[in-house]
Design an enzyme around this catalytic site. Structure first.
Site, PDB file in Angstrom:
ATOM      1  N   HIS A 122      23.687 -24.571   2.548  1.00  0.00           N
ATOM      2  CA  HIS A 122      23.340 -24.897   3.934  1.00  0.00           C
ATOM      3  C   HIS A 122      22.465 -26.131   3.841  1.00  0.00           C
ATOM      4  O   HIS A 122      21.379 -26.067   3.250  1.00  0.00           O
ATOM      5  CB  HIS A 122      22.496 -23.786   4.573  1.00  0.00           C
ATOM      6  CG  HIS A 122      23.256 -22.539   4.872  1.00  0.00           C
ATOM      7  ND1 HIS A 122      22.669 -21.436   5.430  1.00  0.00           N
ATOM      8  CD2 HIS A 122      24.572 -22.233   4.718  1.00  0.00           C
ATOM      9  CE1 HIS A 122      23.586 -20.499   5.609  1.00  0.00           C
ATOM     10  NE2 HIS A 122      24.735 -20.954   5.180  1.00  0.00           N
ATOM     11  N   ASP A 165      23.881 -27.589   8.370  1.00  0.00           N
ATOM     12  CA  ASP A 165      23.235 -26.457   9.023  1.00  0.00           C
ATOM     13  C   ASP A 165      22.407 -26.951  10.203  1.00  0.00           C
ATOM     14  O   ASP A 165      21.697 -27.951  10.102  1.00  0.00           O
ATOM     15  CB  ASP A 165      22.351 -25.728   8.004  1.00  0.00           C
ATOM     16  CG  ASP A 165      22.022 -24.325   8.462  1.00  0.00           C
ATOM     17  OD1 ASP A 165      22.639 -23.864   9.432  1.00  0.00           O
ATOM     18  OD2 ASP A 165      21.147 -23.698   7.844  1.00  0.00           O
ATOM     19  N   HIS A 166      22.515 -26.240  11.280  1.00  0.00           N
ATOM     20  CA  HIS A 166      21.774 -26.539  12.513  1.00  0.00           C
ATOM     21  C   HIS A 166      21.929 -28.026  12.878  1.00  0.00           C
ATOM     22  O   HIS A 166      22.626 -28.777  12.218  1.00  0.00           O
ATOM     23  CB  HIS A 166      20.287 -26.180  12.391  1.00  0.00           C
ATOM     24  CG  HIS A 166      20.060 -24.757  12.011  1.00  0.00           C
ATOM     25  ND1 HIS A 166      18.816 -24.205  11.863  1.00  0.00           N
ATOM     26  CD2 HIS A 166      20.932 -23.749  11.752  1.00  0.00           C
ATOM     27  CE1 HIS A 166      18.927 -22.945  11.522  1.00  0.00           C
ATOM     28  NE2 HIS A 166      20.201 -22.637  11.433  1.00  0.00           N
ATOM     29  N   CYS A 223      19.873 -22.644   0.915  1.00  0.00           N
ATOM     30  CA  CYS A 223      19.629 -23.234   2.237  1.00  0.00           C
ATOM     31  C   CYS A 223      18.411 -24.145   2.117  1.00  0.00           C
ATOM     32  O   CYS A 223      17.282 -23.679   1.966  1.00  0.00           O
ATOM     33  CB  CYS A 223      19.407 -22.138   3.265  1.00  0.00           C
ATOM     34  SG  CYS A 223      18.927 -22.807   4.869  1.00  0.00           S
ATOM     35  N   HIS A 280      21.299 -15.338   1.047  1.00  0.00           N
ATOM     36  CA  HIS A 280      20.612 -16.380   1.817  1.00  0.00           C
ATOM     37  C   HIS A 280      19.100 -16.203   1.675  1.00  0.00           C
ATOM     38  O   HIS A 280      18.615 -15.075   1.651  1.00  0.00           O
ATOM     39  CB  HIS A 280      21.027 -16.241   3.288  1.00  0.00           C
ATOM     40  CG  HIS A 280      20.562 -17.345   4.171  1.00  0.00           C
ATOM     41  ND1 HIS A 280      19.288 -17.410   4.670  1.00  0.00           N
ATOM     42  CD2 HIS A 280      21.207 -18.438   4.637  1.00  0.00           C
ATOM     43  CE1 HIS A 280      19.170 -18.497   5.419  1.00  0.00           C
ATOM     44  NE2 HIS A 280      20.326 -19.148   5.404  1.00  0.00           N
ATOM     45  N   TYR A 302      22.948 -24.610  16.971  1.00  0.00           N
ATOM     46  CA  TYR A 302      24.317 -24.907  16.538  1.00  0.00           C
ATOM     47  C   TYR A 302      25.083 -25.775  17.537  1.00  0.00           C
ATOM     48  O   TYR A 302      26.169 -25.415  17.990  1.00  0.00           O
ATOM     49  CB  TYR A 302      25.068 -23.596  16.263  1.00  0.00           C
ATOM     50  CG  TYR A 302      24.580 -22.937  14.988  1.00  0.00           C
ATOM     51  CD1 TYR A 302      25.158 -23.240  13.757  1.00  0.00           C
ATOM     52  CD2 TYR A 302      23.512 -22.045  15.001  1.00  0.00           C
ATOM     53  CE1 TYR A 302      24.692 -22.667  12.582  1.00  0.00           C
ATOM     54  CE2 TYR A 302      23.037 -21.466  13.828  1.00  0.00           C
ATOM     55  CZ  TYR A 302      23.643 -21.781  12.634  1.00  0.00           C
ATOM     56  OH  TYR A 302      23.190 -21.217  11.469  1.00  0.00           O
TER      57      TYR A 302
END
Ligand code: DNO
Length: 403
Positions: free
Chosen positions: A303, A359-360, A276, A238, A376
């Site tokens: 992501h 993601d998020h 990401c 990541h 999240y």
């Protein structure tokens, strides 16, 4: 793409039943209760797996697709005594996971702090709340709360002056909140640290610059990648979030160059990337669609999220925007992913469908009441997933059917 969803285990307020309704089929999770450096035993893995898949009589139809993270301990990152023991444990965990058919492992090599924000629920104009990295607040923390030696030399003078002015007006509550947001770690971080632990650990890094950290990373890769290869595992690192050095700590997975270094450090299908878009997108120099087209074959996990930067400079303040807004052209990103998947299919790769997770997400609607893990939420993430799914369907229709 395989649609996956991050789940923080039974304590997550977004339940597996909720996840099923999003249409995602894969779960991304970890054994959060085990400290970095410990072996993930088969028993522990099987308990988590059964929670995810359900029993034979009552299946959930969800699968455990990605481990995020199998944490790399600070001992490995700093190259301290006992790193070989910790690496052995990491390899054993990987072997145990592989026995249960789990073959994608996301990890990171960020010193001390994982992803970092100064504000977890900053109101935005729609009434939603978003995660925010305010550079001036961060500098105020570094220079005047943590009081790291020579911290001021790391920033432009006018920003330090502004931070000083702001700090003078900070209430005690603000100082406590900022300190907690930065040091205690956000969801998914491998450890929760106190202010004093962070200070202590910073000392341990005083002799570790970027090139030493890379040497320690390479030592780790040389040990784990051949084992991963034998197991058919796909490891994927990541990026740093945000993608620049924090608190004087080196960060070495922030740019395309860094990722080139990674895949060349130990070339193997087992040594790959978690791309990401949100982390990398905080640096205006990162051309993310270009990275996907150039490094695509090494990417094992996506992501997908977006940030809006306040300035085109590094470092900068930024907030987490809606998935299709923000500075990264998400349509272009998905276009590149579809092209990569097409190439893989033509090459006969069995991993052509790449796992992604929305993601998020911003907190919207009932998220404000549910109080799930910061970043999240259920509905904000579902909105992101639905938007990304729509773009994907439309582009696939065009690219794959030639319409
Ligand atoms: C933040 C996450 C990170 C990530 C780790 C991977 O939302 O993407 O915490 O899980 O850095 O090791």
């Amino acid at each position: 793409m395989i649609e996956t969803w991050r789940w923080f285990g039974p304590k997550d307020k977004v339940t597996l039943n909720d996840i099923k309704q999003t249409g995602a089929t894969g779960i991304v999770t970890s054994l959060y209760h085990l400290e970095p450096g410990l072996i993930w035993g088969k028993n522990e893995i099987s308990i988590r797996l059964e929670e995810i898949t359900g029993s034979k009589n009552d299946p959930t139809n969800l699968t455990w697709d990605v481990v995020e993270s199998l944490p790399v301990s600070e001992i490995i990152k700093t190259g301290s005594d006992f790193r070989d023991e910790h690496i052995k444990a990491w390899i054993q965990s990987m072997k145990n996971l592989s026995e249960f058919g789990i073959s994608v492992i996301c990890y990171n090599f960020m010193p001390i702090l994982d992803w970092t924000r100064t504000e977890l629920a900053e109101p935005v104009s729609s009434g939603a709340t978003a995660m925010y990295f305010d550079l001036v607040d961060f500098i105020a923390f570094d220079c005047f709360i943590l009081r790291r030696e020579s911290a001021a030399n790391d920033y432009r003078k006018e920003l330090v002056d502004e931070a000083k002015k702001r700090f003078t007006g900070f209430s005690r509550k603000k100082i406590e909140k900022l300190t907690k947001n930065i040091t205690a770690g956000l969801p998914g971080a491998s450890e929760t640290l106190t202010f004093h632990e962070v200070k202590k650990r910073l000392k341990e890094y005083s002799k570790i610059n970027a090139s030493q950290l890379k040497k320690n990373f390479k030592y780790f890769l040389d040990a784990v990648v051949p084992e991963a290869e034998k197991l058919g595992m796909r490891l994927c690192c990541h990026p740093d979030d945000p993608p620049w050095p924090l608190l004087g700590l080196p960060r070495i997975m922030s740019t395309e160059e860094d990722y080139k270094w990674l895949v060349e450090a130990h070339p193997s299908k087992a040594n790959g990337i978690t791309l990401c878009t949100g982390s990398l997108g905080a640096n205006f120099q990162n051309d993310i669609p270009g990275m996907i087209s150039r490094l695509g074959k090494h990417i094992h996990f996506f992501h997908l999220r977006n940030v809006t930067r306040e300035t085109d400079s590094v470092p900068t303040s930024f907030f987490e925007d809606e998935h299709l807004l923000g500075n990264t052209d998400m349509v272009e990103v998905i276009n590149e992913i579809i092209l990569e998947e097409k190439r893989r299919r033509e090459e006969g790769r069995d991993d052509w469908s790449i796992p992604m997770r929305p993601d998020h997400g911003q907190n919207i609607l009932d998220d404000h009441r549910r109080n799930a893990m910061p970043g999240y939420p259920a509905i904000g993430r579902l909105k992101g997933l639905a938007e990304l799914r729509g773009v994907t369907k439309a582009l696939e229709h065009k690219i794959l059917n030639g319409n």
